[in-house]
Design a protein around this motif. Sequence first.
Motif, mmCIF file in Angstrom:
data_model
loop_
_atom_site.group_PDB
_atom_site.id
_atom_site.type_symbol
_atom_site.label_atom_id
_atom_site.label_comp_id
_atom_site.label_asym_id
_atom_site.label_seq_id
_atom_site.Cartn_x
_atom_site.Cartn_y
_atom_site.Cartn_z
ATOM 1 N N ALA A 324 1.007 -1.274 0.063
ATOM 2 C CA ALA A 324 -0.044 -0.231 0.303
ATOM 3 C C ALA A 324 0.787 1.162 -0.097
ATOM 4 C CB ALA A 324 -0.858 -0.099 1.451
ATOM 5 N N ASP A 325 1.996 1.322 1.108
ATOM 6 C CA ASP A 325 2.684 2.109 0.686
ATOM 7 C C ASP A 325 4.122 2.126 0.340
ATOM 8 O OD1 ASP A 325 4.141 4.546 0.823
ATOM 9 O OD2 ASP A 325 4.314 4.250 3.679
ATOM 10 N N ARG A 326 4.605 3.101 -1.159
ATOM 11 C CA ARG A 326 5.702 2.166 -1.585
ATOM 12 C C ARG A 326 6.275 2.765 -1.949
ATOM 13 N NH1 ARG A 326 3.545 0.119 -7.009
ATOM 14 N NH2 ARG A 326 1.449 0.175 -6.768
ATOM 15 N N THR A 327 7.363 3.103 -2.771
ATOM 16 C CA THR A 327 7.929 3.998 -3.746
ATOM 17 C C THR A 327 7.137 3.856 -5.378
ATOM 18 O OG1 THR A 327 9.924 2.921 -4.139
ATOM 19 C CG2 THR A 327 10.084 4.577 -2.545
ATOM 20 N N PRO A 328 8.192 4.761 -6.718
ATOM 21 C CA PRO A 328 7.723 4.701 -7.743
ATOM 22 C C PRO A 328 8.996 3.410 -8.269
ATOM 23 C CG PRO A 328 8.227 6.403 -7.559
ATOM 24 C CD PRO A 328 8.449 6.188 -6.110
ATOM 25 N N THR A 329 8.337 2.692 -7.818
ATOM 26 C CA THR A 329 9.898 1.764 -8.315
ATOM 27 C C THR A 329 9.045 0.242 -8.628
ATOM 28 O OG1 THR A 329 11.444 2.152 -7.191
ATOM 29 C CG2 THR A 329 12.353 0.020 -7.464
ATOM 30 N N LEU A 330 8.882 -0.115 -9.990
ATOM 31 C CA LEU A 330 8.266 -1.324 -9.804
ATOM 32 C C LEU A 330 8.746 -2.698 -10.354
ATOM 33 C CD1 LEU A 330 6.067 0.899 -10.230
ATOM 34 C CD2 LEU A 330 4.869 -0.299 -11.925
ATOM 35 N N LEU A 331 8.476 -4.104 -9.980
ATOM 36 C CA LEU A 331 9.525 -5.472 -10.089
ATOM 37 C C LEU A 331 8.314 -5.745 -11.649
ATOM 38 C CD1 LEU A 331 11.950 -6.318 -9.831
ATOM 39 C CD2 LEU A 331 10.845 -7.897 -8.644
ATOM 40 N N LEU A 332 8.925 -6.468 -12.632
ATOM 41 C CA LEU A 332 8.347 -7.053 -13.324
ATOM 42 C C LEU A 332 8.321 -8.355 -13.768
ATOM 43 C CD1 LEU A 332 7.645 -3.735 -16.068
ATOM 44 C CD2 LEU A 332 6.501 -4.475 -14.045
ATOM 45 N N THR A 333 7.939 -8.804 -14.095
ATOM 46 C CA THR A 333 8.134 -10.247 -15.202
ATOM 47 C C THR A 333 7.698 -10.754 -16.365
ATOM 48 O OG1 THR A 333 7.053 -11.504 -12.873
ATOM 49 C CG2 THR A 333 9.680 -11.449 -13.085
ATOM 50 N N PHE A 334 7.320 -11.724 -16.824
ATOM 51 C CA PHE A 334 6.948 -12.369 -17.797
ATOM 52 C C PHE A 334 6.570 -13.621 -18.033
ATOM 53 C CE2 PHE A 334 9.777 -8.201 -18.625
ATOM 54 C CZ PHE A 334 9.403 -7.476 -18.936
ATOM 55 N N GLU A 335 5.371 -13.444 -17.953
ATOM 56 C CA GLU A 335 5.004 -15.006 -18.539
ATOM 57 C C GLU A 335 5.804 -16.145 -18.348
ATOM 58 O OE1 GLU A 335 0.596 -16.154 -19.819
ATOM 59 O OE2 GLU A 335 0.287 -14.902 -17.856
ATOM 60 N N ASP A 336 6.177 -15.794 -20.174
ATOM 61 C CA ASP A 336 6.791 -16.286 -21.299
ATOM 62 C C ASP A 336 8.365 -15.753 -20.658
ATOM 63 O OD1 ASP A 336 5.329 -14.660 -22.101
ATOM 64 O OD2 ASP A 336 4.137 -16.427 -23.585
ATOM 65 N N ARG A 337 8.386 -14.513 -21.358
ATOM 66 C CA ARG A 337 10.194 -14.304 -21.753
ATOM 67 C C ARG A 337 10.993 -13.918 -20.400
ATOM 68 N NH1 ARG A 337 9.176 -11.829 -26.618
ATOM 69 N NH2 ARG A 337 11.829 -11.854 -26.560
ATOM 70 N N GLY A 338 12.030 -13.612 -21.216
ATOM 71 C CA GLY A 338 13.093 -13.914 -19.663
ATOM 72 C C GLY A 338 13.500 -11.836 -19.091
ATOM 73 N N THR A 339 14.060 -11.494 -18.165
ATOM 74 C CA THR A 339 13.331 -10.416 -18.233
ATOM 75 C C THR A 339 14.539 -9.577 -18.313
ATOM 76 O OG1 THR A 339 14.153 -10.493 -15.788
ATOM 77 C CG2 THR A 339 11.983 -10.458 -15.692
ATOM 78 N N THR A 340 15.874 -10.741 -18.367
ATOM 79 C CA THR A 340 17.007 -10.221 -19.037
ATOM 80 C C THR A 340 17.122 -10.064 -20.223
ATOM 81 O OG1 THR A 340 19.000 -11.518 -16.960
ATOM 82 C CG2 THR A 340 19.601 -10.740 -19.347
ATOM 83 N N ASP A 341 16.676 -11.053 -21.294
ATOM 84 C CA ASP A 341 16.094 -10.327 -22.540
ATOM 85 C C ASP A 341 15.306 -9.324 -22.729
ATOM 86 O OD1 ASP A 341 16.798 -12.986 -22.829
ATOM 87 O OD2 ASP A 341 15.305 -13.933 -23.587
ATOM 88 N N ALA A 342 14.468 -9.096 -22.070
ATOM 89 C CA ALA A 342 13.221 -7.763 -21.942
ATOM 90 C C ALA A 342 14.311 -6.350 -21.949
ATOM 91 C CB ALA A 342 12.552 -8.042 -20.372
ATOM 92 N N TYR A 343 15.746 -7.011 -20.762
ATOM 93 C CA TYR A 343 16.539 -5.384 -20.705
ATOM 94 C C TYR A 343 17.342 -5.156 -22.087
ATOM 95 C CZ TYR A 343 20.698 -4.241 -18.571
ATOM 96 O OH TYR A 343 22.469 -4.277 -18.527
ATOM 97 N N ARG A 344 17.866 -5.981 -22.629
ATOM 98 C CA ARG A 344 18.241 -5.970 -24.016
ATOM 99 C C ARG A 344 17.744 -5.574 -24.565
ATOM 100 N NH1 ARG A 344 21.299 -11.734 -22.617
ATOM 101 N NH2 ARG A 344 22.890 -11.291 -20.890
ATOM 102 N N PHE A 345 16.686 -6.232 -25.056
ATOM 103 C CA PHE A 345 15.928 -5.632 -26.078
ATOM 104 C C PHE A 345 15.650 -4.147 -25.193
ATOM 105 C CE2 PHE A 345 11.490 -4.789 -27.908
ATOM 106 C CZ PHE A 345 11.169 -5.138 -29.210
#
Length: 401
Positions: A324-345
């Motif tokens: 409920a109380d948080r900074t504007p920092t979001l952690l995301l993951t993807f159902e069928d794709r890697g997050t390192t791939d997203a970072y590079r993309f």
Amino acid sequence: MSYDIIGVRAQFPALTAGIAHFDGPGGTQTPEPVIQAITDALAHPLSNRGREVAGERNADTIVIETRRAMADLLGADPSGIVFGRSATQFAYDFSRALAKTWEPGDEVVVTRLDHDSNIRPWIQAAEQVGATVRWADFDPATGELAVEDIRAVLSERTRLVAVTAASNLIGTRPPIAEISRAVHEAGALLYVDGVHYTAHSLVDVEQLGADFFTCSPYKFLGPHHGVLAARPELLETVRPDKLLPSADAVPERFELGTLPYEFLAGTRAAVDFLADLDTGATGTRRERLASAFAALHAHEETLRAQLDKGLSELARITVHSRAADRTPTLLLTFEDRGTTDAYRFLAERDVHATAGSFYALEASRRLGLGDTGGLRVGLAPYNDSADVDRLLEGLADFLRA
Ligand SMILES: Cc1ncc(COP(=O)(O)O)c(C=O)c1O
């Protein structure tokens, strides 16, 4: 209250490279007045602290003025502002110094929400003296660390509780003032990691009830070093290992070696830059900082709403930042794709959102993300709505690719 995002962005030379930066929680870009202050410090006579010659006076004045600036930023006493290498260094230094008074059977509390820099030094210090480590857990479903989670591991043997004021992984801001009351009722000290918190919230160490509070100016537009705030009377009771000829007075007792004067000059300029973020504000620096953080909060909330809406329209994304109380920092993951791939993309499109667990290893594991973590999207004072559009478009393309 007004926030001139165009005027703010114009003061960051690095932004001319055209990158949309969402890596603020890792370290922010630097505005011109901070760069200028560092350059000025080095372009004038600069010696070791003293009052006899210009170089000595310049170094001394920088230290004194930067203590005042950081005291204004943190709501602290300038005599209790300590400068050092990093927040990590402080946790190691203070854990070693405080552990000198711990005995076998004494207890230290760490949390699974924290950055490893506010966990491992305490565990290692406890091990060295035979003290017991107790873990406070957070709820991975909500990302919340409640006062009850801390209370559950307090006892009459608790000597110290180390807890974050905001998670650098998922943004959660635990109720530090409530935690402080519980910790103090148990007769223990509270060591607060404010590194992520200070970039987004106006700190008031008294109101938070933090006995020790650390932050790192490079997370709030300043240079790369660390700052610790504590009541001078408390610092008087702590005896760090130190050199024989070095000052024994507080706070110098904790400042090992020669301070990075040019960085301190930059930090003072960063505090002044923050204080001017609300272009309509007047009054003392502390009063202007209060207006500035309110204006910054409003700006970040607008961008966060744009981000939340855009993400909700994309399928197959999980947002792990839910407290409920948080900074504007979001952690995301993807159902069928890697997050390192997203970072590079995204990086190929000049959108910088890093993937990892960002040393919040325990939190990442507790969230079921192992050591891999997720893609972290953090807002900083120079982000604008065009940045958010670029991120959302990049993610949409990534998920389609
Ligand atoms: C919440 C938090 N605590 C501590 C640290 C470590 O800070 P420093 O680099 O000053 O040691 C970081 C750095 O990312 C952080 O985000």
